[in-house]
Design an enzyme around this catalytic site. Structure first.
Site, PDB file in Angstrom:
ATOM      1  CD  GLU A  62      -1.721   2.316   1.645  1.00 12.46           C
ATOM      2  OE1 GLU A  62      -1.455   3.200   0.791  1.00 12.46           O
ATOM      3  OE2 GLU A  62      -1.690   2.507   2.853  1.00 12.46           O
ATOM      4  CB  CYS A  86      -1.846   6.373   2.722  1.00 11.83           C
ATOM      5  SG  CYS A  86      -2.771   5.209   3.731  1.00 11.83           S
TER       6      CYS A  86
END
Length: 1003
Positions: A759, A793
Site C-alpha cells: 500500500e 495515505c
C-alpha cells in the site's frame, strides 16, 4: 402513581381536548399547500425522505437551472407516479421543466417551501423578530428568542453568532419599555414574576473548537462569548436559558451553566436556566446533580424540560460508534421519564423555576395536576411551546394556565431550513403526539394513557427481537471496537495518567526479539517525541545483516510447526491478543501520542483498528481454514484448501504504528506464516508493544520476530533474502516500487516467487458540488486534510470545488483553518501537532515553497516551539498539471482547485497516478450516481470525511500507483498470505463408489 392523581390528569386532559376540538395545527391543515404536502409525507415514507432532503438543499439552489435540475432528480423519473399532484406537476410528461414554465414553476415551489420555513421562525432580521415578538405579546404569549445556527466552523462565525444576539437584544431593549407586563404583572414582570425578555442560546455555536475531549478548554471558550450576551440580558432585566444540544455537548453545557451561575458577577441574579432532555437515560442523574449543586451553593436555578430533538441522530451515531444507545428507544419511555423528571423538579419548586416545554396534552396535564397536588405556586412554573407548531395546544394552554412562552427562532433562511427539517421530522414521525392527535385522529383515551401502561401494552404486543445467529461454539459475529467516547469523564481522566506513565518509561533500551530471545545490539537509534525532540522515548537496538539472517532462520525453523497448527488454534491466539490490546488501549494510545504525535482520538482509533484486525482476521481464518468441496461429480472428491507461504517480511509505517503493523502481521500469522517484523525507526516503541502483546497471547517463539533496522542495510537484505516468501509493505510509492523491483529478482537458493502486497499512498481529492452542505463539507475537508498533520495515505490533499460555490467554500475553509489550535498532541485542545521528524518537516517546508510558486496562499499557519512543526498550508489556483496536484506531500498542505462542472471535477480527481481514497459532497442524486461510476478510487466516501476506514465495514486499499493487493480488513486479504491447493481423489473401487451426504448424481 396515586390513582386519584391519575384520574385528575386524565380528566384535565379530556377538558383540554374539548377546548380545542375541531382545530388543527397549520402544518396539518389540508386546505393549504403545506398541509397537503405533509399529509402525503406521512403516507409515503420515500416521498417524505425526498421532500425533507429537497427542503434541506433548497437554499443552495440559487439559479433556476439548479432548482429545475434538483426538482427533476428528487421528484420525477422512477416512482414519480406515487408523488402527489401538488409536487408532481406533470413535469416528466408535459415538458413543464423547459423554458419559461420551468422558471415559473420553480419560483412557485421555492415560494411555497420558504413560506413553510418562515412559519417556524419569527423573522430573518432583528427588526422582523421584534415586530413578531410585539404581536405575540399582544396575543398574550411570552417569548424566548433563539438565533438560528448551530454548526460554527470558525471563531469569526462564533463572533458573528454572539453579535447576532447582541443585535437582537439591542433591538428588544429599544422596544421593551413600551410593553405592558403580561397577566397584569407588576414591576414590569410578566405574570408578576417572570422577566419580559427571555433569551435561549446554543452554547456550541459560541466556540468553534468545542469538543468533549477538551472539556475545560471548551467551557472557557464558550464562556468568553456567552458572558457578554448574559451581561446584556441582565442589563435589560431579562432571563437567559442555555439550550441543550447533541449529547457530546451535554457535560460541557451543564458545567457551563454551573460556572456562569456561580460567577461573582452574576451570582446574585437568579434568571438563568438550563435545558434537560427527557429522552436521555442519564437525565435523572443529571437532574439530581443540578439539584445538589443548587442546594450546596444556595442558589435558585431554572430548568426547562424538553423531550429532546436529536433522537434519530443520537441513535444512529451510537450504533455507528459501537456505543450504548443513550436515549430511550420507545416513546412511552421518554414520556414516562418526562413525568418522573417533572415531578422531581416540582418537588424542589422552592429552588427551581420550572419551564415545562411540551405539546403533549398528557404531559401538560400531568404537570398541572402534580403541581396542584404538591402545592406548588403558579409563580414557580410556566409552559412553553414551539413557535409555528401546535397552535391549538398553545391557544388552549393560554386559556387554562395563562403562562405560556413561545420558543421563537429567528435568523437567516439557510440555517432555518435545517431547523425546519428537524421540526418536520418531529411532526411527521409515527410517534409524534401532534400527528397522532390532529392528523391520525387517535382516540383520546390512548393519547391520555399513563405512559407506563402504554409501554407495558406495547411491549406485550411487540414482536420479539430476532435472535443472533448461533455461534456453534465459534466466536460471535465480528463487531468493530467502539470508538472513543470522550463524553465519559473516566476516559478523559485516563489519558493524562497514561501519558505520565509512558513518559516515566522514557529512555529505556529496546532489544531485538528473535526466536523468543531478547538480543541487544551496539547499533542503536533514538526514537524521540516530535513535540520535544529532547525527550527520548526509547533507544532502539538495530538489526544488521547478521541479525536479519538470524531472524529469517528463526522464522523458517518455526514455520513447519506453526503451519501445521490448526487454524482454530492460530485464531485463538489472535483473539487473546485482541483482548490484551483492548485492556491496554489507553496506555497503547498514549505511547503513540508521545512517539509519533497523534492526537488522543486518532491514537485511540489506531489501537481500536489493531483490535479489529486481530478479531476479524481470526474469524476469517476460521472461514478459510475449512477445506471446500469443489464440484459434485460421482467417483471423485475434489477439495480446495489453503496453506501458508512461509517466512513473511512485514515492513510497517510510522503513521499507523500499531494498526497497520498489527494488520499485516496478524494476517500473516493467522494464515500460518512466520513473520520478521521491521517497524519504522520512528515508531519502534509502539512496534515493540505489538511484539509484547503477541508474546503474551501465547504465540510460539520464532513465529513473530521483532527486528528493527535501518532500511538501507537491514531492509534491503530482508527483502532480498532467498528464504523470504512474501513481503507485506505499507509506505511511500518510491520505497514500494523499489521493494517490488528487488523482490522480482531471484536470489541464489530461492525456492519460490516472492509475493508483494504494498500500500503506497495517494493524492486524494474531495469534490465539493455546488449544492453541498458547507457545514459538513468544510469540517470534513479540514479534518481529512489536517488530522494527524495530513500524515495519512488517505488524507485529503486536493479539494476540487465547483465554481458557483467556490467563494463561499474557500472563505469558510480559510476561517476554519485559521481558528484551529496547533501544538503538542498531548494537549487535547490542539487540533494539529508536529510532523513526525525533521525530514518530514523539511519536506513539507519545501512543498510550501512550491505552493507559493504555483498558486496563491490562502492560509499559512506557522506554529512556534522546538518540536518538528511544519506549516499548515492551503493554496488555491492549482491546476491538474501542477506538482501540488500530482505529487504526494504526506503533510499538512491542501491544494484548492476550481472546476466549471461536475464532470470536469471528476476528470480532475482522476488525473493523478494514484487511486486510493476520494470524497464527494453533493446533494444531487444524479451527480452522486455519476461519482459512484466515474470517480475511480479504492475507497469513495460520500458526504463524510475520507479518513478512518473501519475493518470489515470499509475494507481499505487502492489501485494504480496506490498499491498492489487486496483490501486490508476485507474478505480477500488473507488469501494473499496463502497458496491454494486442490486434492482430487478417485473414489471408485472395483466399479463401486460410495454415496455421500449431499450427492445428487444418483437421484
Amino acid at each position: 402513581m396515586d390513582q386519584a392523581l391519575e384520574e385528575k390528569i386524565v380528566a384535565r386532559g379530556k377538558q383540554f381536548f374539548q377546548s380545542i376540538r375541531g382545530e388543527a395545527p397549520s402544518i396539518f391543515n389540508k386546505g393549504f399547500w403545506t398541509g397537503k404536502v405533509m399529509d402525503w409525507a406521512m403516507k409515503n415514507e420515500d416521498f417524505k425522505v425526498q421532500l425533507f432532503r429537497f427542503v434541506d438543499v433548497l437554499p443552495y439552489l440559487t439559479t433556476s437551472d439548479a432548482l429545475r435540475r434538483h426538482i427533476e432528480e428528487y421528484f420525477t423519473g422512477d416512482g414519480a407516479a406515487d408523488i402527489p399532484a401538488v409536487l408532481k406537476w406533470g413535469a416528466e410528461k408535459s415538458g413543464m421543466f423547459g423554458g419559461l414554465a420551468a422558471a415559473v414553476m420553480g419560483k412557485a415551489i421555492r415560494s411555497n417551501i420558504e413560506g413553510m420555513a418562515k412559519g417556524f421562525i419569527i423573522g430573518q432580521t432583528a427588526k422582523e423578530a421584534v415586530k413578531s415578538i410585539k404581536k405575540l405579546r399582544k396575543d398574550g404569549f411570552a417569548f424566548t428568542v433563539d438565533l438560528l445556527g448551530e454548526a460554527t466552523m470558525s471563531e469569526a462565525e462564533a463572533d458573528a453568532y454572539r453579535d447576532g444576539y447582541l443585535e437582537v437584544l439591542a433591538a428588544i431593549a429599544r422596544e421593551q419599555p413600551s410593553w405592558a407586563a403580561l397577566g397584569g404583572g407588576k414591576d414590569g414582570l410578566d405574570w408578576g414574576h417572570a422577566p419580559r425578555v427571555n433569551v435561549s442560546i446554543k452554547p456550541s455555536a459560541l466556540y468553534s473548537q468545542a469538543k468533549p475531549v477538551d472539556m475545560q478548554g471548551s467551557v472557557d471558550g464558550i464562556l468568553s462569548r456567552l458572558v457578554p450576551v448574559y451581561r446584556a440580558t441582565r442589563a435589560m432585566g431579562g432571563a437567559l436559558c442555555i439550550d441543550m444540544e447533541a449529547l457530546k455537548f451535554k457535560e460541557m453545557t451543564l458545567e457551563l451553566f454551573k460556572r456562569l451561575r456561580t460567577d461573582p458577577e452574576f451570582r446574585d441574579y437568579p434568571h438563568l436556566s438550563v435545558v434537560l432532555q427527557a429522552y436521555l437515560k442519564d437525565t435523572e442523574r443529571d437532574l439530581a446533580g443540578l439539584l445538589a449543586f443548587a442546594r450546596a451553593e444556595g442558589l435558585p436555578i431554572g430548568i426547562r424540560l424538553v423531550k429532546g430533538a436529536y433522537w434519530d441522530f443520537e441513535t444512529v451515531v451510537a450504533k455507528q460508534m459501537g456505543w450504548e444507545v443513550p436515549v430511550w428507544t420507545r416513546k412511552p419511555e421518554t414520556d414516562a421519564a418526562f413525568e418522573r423528571l417533572s415531578t422531581e423538579i416540582l418537588r424542589h419548586a422552592d429552588l427551581v423555576y420550572f419551564q415545562c416545554a411540551s405539546h403533549n396534552i398528557r404531559s401538560i396535564s400531568h404537570v398541572m395536576e402534580t403541581a396542584q397536588a404538591l402545592g406548588v405556586p403558579e409563580s414557580r412554573y410556566e409552559f412553553q411551546a414551539l413557535f409555528g407548531m401546535a397552535e391549538p395546544v398553545r391557544k388552549g394552554l393560554l386559556g387554562v394556565a395563562g403562562r405560556v412562552r413561545l420558543y421563537c427562532p429567528y435568523g437567516e433562511l439557510l440555517p432555518g431550513m435545517a431547523y425546519l427539517v428537524r421540526r418536520l421530522l418531529e411532526n411527521t414521525a409515527n410517534e409524534s403526539f401532534l400527528r397522532q392527535s390532529f392528523a391520525d385522529g387517535q382516540a383520546e383515551e390512548l393519547l391520555l394513557e399513563n405512559p407506563q401502561a402504554t409501554l407495558a401494552r406495547e411491549t406485550a404486543t411487540a414482536c420479539p427481537p430476532s435472535s443472533p445467529p448461533v455461534s456453534r461454539g465459534g466466536p460471535a459475529r465480528f463487531a468493530n471496537h467502539p470508538m472513543p467516547d470522550f463524553t465519559l469523564p473516566e476516559l478523559r481522566a485516563a489519558f493524562p495518567t497514561a501519558l505520565a506513565e509512558a513518559r516515566a518509561a522514557f529512555g529505556r533500551t529496546i532489544p531485538l526479539v528473535i526466536g523468543g530471545r531478547e538480543i541487544p545490539t551496539d547499533d542503536r537509534l533514538a526514537s524521540v517525541n516530535p513535540a520535544d525532540p529532547d525527550e527520548v522515548v526509547a533507544v532502539v537496538c538495530q538489526a544488521g545483516v547478521a541479525e536479519t539472517d538470524q531472524a529469517v532462520a528463526a522464522a523458517k525453523a518455526a514455520f513447519p510447526g506453526w503451519r501445521d497448527t490448526a487454524p482454530q488454534d492460530r485464531a485463538a491466539v489472535l483473539r487473546k491478543a485482541a483482548g490484551i490490546a483492548r485492556e491496554r488501549i489507553v496506555a497503547l494510545s498514549a505511547l503513540q501520542v508521545l512517539e509519533v504525535g497523534k492526537q488522543w482520538d486518532q491514537a485511540y482509533a489506531d489501537v481500536a483498528e489493531a483490535v479489529d484486525f486481530l478479531e476479524y482476521y481470526a474469524r476469517e481464518m476460521l472461514r478459510l481454514g475449512t477445506p471446500r468441496r469443489m464440484g459434485n461429480q460421482p467417483g471423485e472428491q475434489n477439495h480446495l484448501f489453503y496453506e501458508p507461504k512461509g517466512p513473511v517480511a512485514v515492513i510497517a509505517p510510522w503513521n499507523f504504528p500499531l494498526a497497520i503493523a498489527c494488520g499485516m502481521s496478524a494476517a500473516a500469522v493467522v494464515a500460518g506464516n512466520c513473520v520478521v517484523f521491521k517497524p519504522s525507526g520512528l515508531a519502534s516503541a509502539v512496534g515493540y508493544g505489538l511484539c509484547g502483546i503477541l508474546r503474551e497471547a501465547g504465540l510460539p517463539d520464532g513465529v513473530f520476530n521483532f527486528c528493527p533496522g535501518r532500511g538501507s542495510v537491514m531492509g534491503d537484505h530482508l527483502v532480498e533474502h532467498p528464504d523470504i516468501a512474501m513481503i507485506a509493505f505499507t509506505g511511500s510509492m518510491d520505497v514500494g516500487l523499489r521493494i517490488m523491483e528487488k523482490a522480482a529478482r531471484v536470489a541464489p537458493g530461492q525456492a519460490a516467487c516472492k509475493r508483494v502486497v504494498a500500500e503506497m499512498g495517494g493524492k486524494n481529492a474531495i469534490i465539493i458540488d455546488d449544492d453541498a452542505d458547507l457545514d459538513e463539507a468544510v469540517f470534513s475537508v479540514l479534518y481529512s486534510a489536517f488530522g494527524f498533520q495530513g500524515q495519512k495515505c488517505s488524507a485529503c490533499s486536493r479539494v476540487i470545488v465547483l465554481e458557483p460555490i467556490y467563494e463561499k467554500f474557500t472563505a469558510r475553509l480559510k476561517e476554519a483553518a485559521e481558528s484551529v489550535t496547533i501544538g503538542p498532541a498531548e494537549d487535547p485542545a490542539n487540533f494539529m501537532g508536529p510532523v513526525v521528524d525533521a525530514g518530514q518537516q523539511k519536506n513539507v517546508s519545501r512543498y510550501a515553497g512550491i505552493a507559493r510558486a504555483e498558486g496563491r496562499i490562502l492560509v499559512e499557519r506557522l506554529a512556534s516551539g522546538k518540536g518538528f512543526y511544519a506549516p499548515m498550508v492551503i493554496v488555491e489556483g492549482i491546476r491538474p498539471e501542477h506538482r501540488l496536484a500530482q505529487e504526494e506531500v504526506f503533510g499538512p498542505i491542501l491544494a484548492v482547485m476550481k472546476a466549471k462542472s461536475f464532470d470536469e471535477a471528476i476528470d480532475m480527481a482522476n488525473s493523478t497516478r494514484f487511486a486510493l481514497t476520494g470524497g464527494v459532497f453533493s446533494r444531487s442524486p444524479k451527480n452522486l450516481e455519476t461519482a459512484k461510476k466515474r470517480f475511480r478510487v479504492g475507497n469513495l466516501y460520500i458526504n463524510r470525511n475520507i479518513t478512518g476506514a473501519l475493518v470489515e465495514r470499509q475494507p481499505f486499499g487502492g489501485a494504480k500507483m496506490s498499491g498492489v493487493g487486496s483490501k486490508a480488513g476485507g474478505p480477500d486479504y488473507l488469501l494473499q498470505f496463502m497458496d491454494p491447493r486442490v486434492v482430487t481423489e478417485n473414489t471408485i473401487r472395483r466399479g463401486f463408489t460410495p454415496i455421500e451426504e449431499g450427492d445428487d448424481w444418483f437421484k
